[in-house]
Scaffold this motif. Structure first.
Motif, short mmCIF file in Angstrom:
data_model
loop_
_atom_site.label_atom_id
_atom_site.label_comp_id
_atom_site.label_asym_id
_atom_site.label_seq_id
_atom_site.Cartn_x
_atom_site.Cartn_y
_atom_site.Cartn_z
N LYS B 82 0.85 -1.19 0.00
CA LYS B 82 0.00 0.00 0.00
C LYS B 82 0.88 1.24 0.00
N GLY B 83 0.32 2.37 -0.45
CA GLY B 83 1.07 3.61 -0.51
C GLY B 83 1.50 4.10 0.87
N ILE B 84 2.52 4.96 0.87
CA ILE B 84 3.10 5.39 2.15
C ILE B 84 2.10 6.21 2.95
N GLY B 85 1.17 6.92 2.27
CA GLY B 85 0.15 7.68 2.98
C GLY B 85 -0.76 6.76 3.78
N ILE B 86 -1.16 5.64 3.14
CA ILE B 86 -2.03 4.68 3.82
C ILE B 86 -1.29 4.07 5.01
N GLN B 87 -0.01 3.74 4.79
CA GLN B 87 0.77 3.12 5.86
C GLN B 87 0.89 4.07 7.05
N LEU B 88 1.18 5.35 6.75
CA LEU B 88 1.29 6.33 7.84
C LEU B 88 -0.05 6.47 8.55
N ALA B 89 -1.14 6.45 7.78
CA ALA B 89 -2.47 6.58 8.40
C ALA B 89 -2.72 5.42 9.36
N TYR B 90 -2.34 4.20 8.93
CA TYR B 90 -2.50 3.04 9.83
C TYR B 90 -1.73 3.25 11.12
N SER B 91 -0.47 3.69 10.98
CA SER B 91 0.38 3.87 12.17
C SER B 91 -0.21 4.94 13.08
N ILE B 217 7.17 9.08 22.66
CA ILE B 217 7.56 7.69 22.89
C ILE B 217 6.69 6.74 22.05
N ALA B 218 5.38 7.03 22.04
CA ALA B 218 4.46 6.16 21.30
C ALA B 218 4.86 6.10 19.83
N TRP B 219 5.23 7.23 19.28
CA TRP B 219 5.60 7.25 17.86
C TRP B 219 6.92 6.51 17.64
N LEU B 220 7.81 6.58 18.61
CA LEU B 220 9.06 5.81 18.49
C LEU B 220 8.77 4.31 18.49
N VAL B 221 7.85 3.94 19.38
CA VAL B 221 7.62 2.51 19.59
C VAL B 221 6.82 1.87 18.46
N ILE B 254 12.37 6.67 6.84
CA ILE B 254 12.92 7.29 8.04
C ILE B 254 12.58 8.78 8.05
N LEU B 255 12.75 9.43 6.89
CA LEU B 255 12.44 10.86 6.82
C LEU B 255 10.96 11.12 7.09
N PHE B 256 10.11 10.28 6.52
CA PHE B 256 8.67 10.46 6.75
C PHE B 256 8.33 10.28 8.23
N ILE B 257 8.96 9.28 8.84
CA ILE B 257 8.70 9.03 10.26
C ILE B 257 9.09 10.26 11.07
N GLY B 258 10.25 10.82 10.71
CA GLY B 258 10.71 12.02 11.43
C GLY B 258 9.74 13.16 11.29
N VAL B 259 9.24 13.39 10.07
CA VAL B 259 8.35 14.53 9.83
C VAL B 259 7.04 14.35 10.61
N VAL B 260 6.48 13.12 10.54
CA VAL B 260 5.22 12.89 11.25
C VAL B 260 5.43 13.05 12.75
N GLY B 261 6.53 12.52 13.28
CA GLY B 261 6.83 12.66 14.71
C GLY B 261 6.90 14.13 15.10
N MET B 262 7.54 14.90 14.24
CA MET B 262 7.66 16.34 14.54
C MET B 262 6.28 17.00 14.57
N LEU B 263 5.43 16.64 13.60
CA LEU B 263 4.10 17.24 13.56
C LEU B 263 3.30 16.90 14.81
N LEU B 264 3.37 15.62 15.23
CA LEU B 264 2.64 15.22 16.43
C LEU B 264 3.12 16.05 17.63
N ASP B 265 4.43 16.24 17.71
CA ASP B 265 5.01 16.98 18.82
C ASP B 265 4.57 18.44 18.77
N GLN B 266 4.50 19.00 17.56
CA GLN B 266 4.10 20.40 17.42
C GLN B 266 2.65 20.61 17.86
N VAL B 267 1.79 19.61 17.54
CA VAL B 267 0.39 19.71 17.96
C VAL B 267 0.33 19.77 19.48
#
Lengths: 484, 279
Positions: B82-91, B217-221, B254-267
């Motif tokens: 599946k596309g990376i957008g779908i995968q990120l949405a699942y996570s 931590i949740a996003w790391l795990v 890895i870059l996508f994970i970093g960006v999403v983690g940053m966004l979660l933290d910013q929220v």
């Protein structure tokens, strides 16, 4: 179809059997495989087609077109004719008096042969559960399970199967035990271990079909290319995919035959296949006995070379299995039957060398194996780079044969005992029979129009030594290096 | 002066990025001498073996891959692709489920611990033992008892995000100024009202700090958990591409994970600013 029926009515049983053999490409010659291998040097080459029963490849192709449908037709036709004329003499007398064409017309009038054929192919009892999940590990051993999805073998049995890629052997075991998967691709010793409660709670499991035979290799790091004698391997670190794997037993066997104790002279580690190439590149291990496409991938990336293929240790050894819990078999016998028919047919298709390129392309995409087509082709066609600058040809590098010989299980049990994985008294024949469902496979293959082997157990040779399934304890005693 | 500081910081950031990319490019660009090979044989081998190409991709390749993923993030080519957008949405869905469950448990229990010294001491040994356990160590146990891999992954998220929130809530509640509580008592507020009108607003910044730590931590795990159980999610994506030894895709992920983690933290940081107060 009319022609075929007439021919068969005239020829009687012998003709029917012969036709059956031809349609499934001369399956079962000798005892090594239940799908005859067209490249087997023992086969006669007097005929110039791949099964040896037709004058030319074209004639052969004409005979095997749509062979599945033909097999079902034949099963139905012979059943009807047999039911109408239980005695051979009667049938011949009838055919002689009315003429075969009249007979066929008469039968066709009151019996819808076409519909009966379809019914047999579609549903030997409707499946209790149509949406099934089957787990697999992305290696070429899983070829029949995977290819049955894109190539429509599951759909043909009226099943909607989802094949789910899984991260490792322990996870696939747990997910199958959890019933998240209805059936799964496992290493063939795993169902034995699960049934005995080794490394998990004891749950009765079964191997209704083997997937591949051969198809593994010992790959060494390219820096060891001058150390081809195992006696120079003291202190090496080797990786195998799992403790309960043929890879573990074959590597231990091979090392021990060369005088190395696999527990003290070398280090063996369980490493998931994808990590093997990375570890070999990083110099964490010296080599591995691993499933393909991992071995060929190491060569492809220039980090390893092929020391020997696993068939050089034991030609015809089983590797991976199609496994299901006995609970699933009991709860959904029709789903199980349909699933198994799909697997057996996919395996039969994969056993033919000329289909292999097509299969390599079908299973390469990211949703299945996620591997370069070149690598898969080299594995499946057996024309491969050996990592040392040569192109080798061995069409039997990997082949596919579903028959779960009980003696395979007995051999695995002897090795489990030999290396201390199981202790005490072992009921070799009993355990083997319970897990490896050779009798069921015989019945199913017959129903599907294949010719199963006449026995459920056989002897075979591992590194020049014959294994007699009737004498497992003596076999273990005959080894110098063992843990018992 | 302030504006120029921001501008200067941005310039330094860009400079560092440029240096990093340049070093990366140079490090992987050197291709060894082309190995002499029979062309038939070379056809069977990969580029790392035939052209002595580095096994690491360069920044250009990764950039192209990122663009390719961004152009079509939501494709669905079957169960395992599946596309990376779908995968990120699942996570993200898994993380949020586990995380919100943890909030629902940690905040009330933290309140209880913070308000009652008895419970605080009684529960302390349990918390101290459970807190340092790596969330992934729970995985086999979860798989074995829950018997469902996606719920197990959610459980792992739950268990890893519960502790920072619990401890921060308890600390925040316990350190509400005594004067404020006394004022509440003087006004004869009932305990429930005190909890919601005095303690909660007072402890909110500390509680939110705990929540912010937890989401990180949740996003790391989740990545590690999905690599273990497979199926869907960005962790599975990394594992699947690793399986194919596609380092380009792994770096992209890895870059996508970093960006999403940053966004979660910013929220969370935004929420924190909303409820913070000056003493």
């Amino acid at each position: 179809m009319a022609q075929a029926l007439l021919l068969r009515l005239r020829r009687g049983d012998a003709g029917r059997d012969k036709a059956a053999r031809r349609d499934t490409r001369g399956i079962h010659k000798g005892t090594v495989m239940s799908f005859k291998d067209p490249f087997d040097p023992a086969n006669t080459l007097a005929h110039s087609c791949s099964c040896g029963e037709h004058e030319s490849q074209a004639a052969h192709d004409a005979a095997v077109v749509d062979s599945t449908d033909k097999r079902y037709e034949r099963v139905v036709q012979s059943a009807i004719v047999r039911a109408m004329f239980p005695q051979d003499a009667q049938r011949r007398a009838f055919l002689a008096s009315v003429g075969a064409s009249t007979a066929l017309a008469a039968i066709a009038q009151f019996f819808p042969l076409g519909m009966a054929t379809e019914a047999l192919a579609q549903a030997q009892g409707a499946p209790e559960k149509k949406d099934l999940k089957v787990g697999f590990i992305p290696i070429t051993c899983a070829t029949p399970i995977i290819m049955a999805h894109p190539m429509g073998f599951y759909a043909k049995q009226g099943l909607n199967v989802e094949v789910v890629k899984t991260a490792g052997w322990a996870v696939i075991r747990d997910k199958t035990l959890n019933k998240e998967y209805d059936a799964a691709h496992m290493l063939s010793p795993m169902p034995i271990a699960i049934s005995m409660g080794l490394g998990s709670t004891a749950v009765p499991f079964a191997v209704p079909a083997i997937e591949n035979i051969n198809g593994q290799a010992i790959t060494l790091s390219i820096k060891h290319k001058d150390k081809r004698d195992p006696k120079q391997w003291k202190g090496f670190k080797f990786a195998v995919p799992f403790d309960y794997s043929m890879h573990n037993y074959l590597l231990r066997y091979y090392l021990a035959e060369h005088g190395l104790d696999p527990d003290t002279d070398v280090q063996l580690r369980s490493v998931p296949p994808p990590e093997m190439v990375a570890n070999l590149r990083a110099d964490n291990i010296d080599g591995f006995l691993a499933p393909d496409n991992v071995c060929q991938r190491a060569i492809f990336d220039g980090v390893g070379f092929n020391h020997i293929l696993s068939k050089e240790i034991w030609d015809g050894h089983p590797c991976c299995a199609f496994a299901a819990s006995k609970a699933f078999i009991a709860e959904a016998p029709n789903s199980y039957g349909a699933l198994l028919r799909a697997i057996i047919e996919a395996t039969a298709y994969a056993s033919k060398a000329e289909n292999r390129k097509q299969i390599a392309e079908a299973i390469a995409p990211a949703t299945y194996l996620n591997a370069p087509v070149t690598v898969l082709e080299q594995v499946l066609t057996g024309t491969y780079a050996d990592g040392l600058g040569e192109i080798k040809k061995d069409p039997n590098r990997v082949t596919f044969d579903p028959f779960p010989w009980e003696s395979f299980a007995v051999w695995m049990l002897t090795q489990m005992k030999r290396w201390g994985q199981i202790k005490g008294e072992v009921d070799y024949a009993g355990s083997g029979k319970q897990v490896f469902l050779a009798t069921d496979a015989t019945k199913l293959m017959k129903e599907a129009g294949f010719t199963p082997p006449p026995a459920t157990s056989k002897t075979f040779v591992v590194m020049g030594k014959t294994f007699d399934p009737a004498q497992p304890e003596d076999y273990i005693k005959s080894f110098a290096i063992k843990r018992t | 002066m302030h504006a120029s500081l921001t501008v200067r910081a941005a310039l330094v950031s860009l400079l560092l990025l440029g240096l990093g990319l340049g070093a990366w490019h140079l490090a992987v660009a050197r291709s060894g001498p082309a190995v002499k090979m029979d062309p038939e044989y070379a056809k069977l081998m990969g580029a790392t073996a035939t052209q002595g190409k580095s096994a690491m991709p360069g920044p250009g390749e990764v950039g192209a891959k990122i663009w390719q993923h961004l152009r079509d993030p939501f494709y669905d080519k079957g169960t395992n692709d599946k596309g990376i957008g779908i995968q990120l949405a699942y996570s993200i869905a898994r993380v949020m489920t586990g995380y919100l469950l943890a909030v629902a448990v940690a905040v009330p229990v933290g309140f209880l611990i913070g308000m009652s010294p008895l419970m605080s001491q009684a529960l302390d040994p349990f918390i101290q033992v459970m807190k340092p356990i790596s969330p992934l160590a729970w995985m086999p146990l979860a798989l074995y008892t829950i018997k469902d891999s996606s719920i197990s992954a959610i459980f792992v998220i739950f268990i890893c995000s519960v502790w920072p929130m619990l401890i921060n809530t308890a600390f925040g509640v316990a350190s509400v100024r005594k004067e404020w509580l006394n004022v509440a008592k003087t006004l004869e507020m009932n305990p429930v009202r005190t909890a919601f009108r005095v303690i909660l607003p007072a402890a909110a910044p500390t509680i939110l700090t705990g929540m912010r730590i937890s989401i990180g931590i949740a996003w790391l795990v989740i990545v590690a958990a999905e690599m273990l159980v497979g199926g869907t999610g960005i962790g599975y994506f990394v594992w699947n591409e690793w399986n194919n030894l596609s380092i380009t895709n792994v770096i992209t992920a890895i870059l996508f994970i970093g960006v999403v983690g940053m966004l979660l933290d910013q929220v969370m940081a935004y929420l924190q600013r909303l409820i913070s107060y000056a003493d």
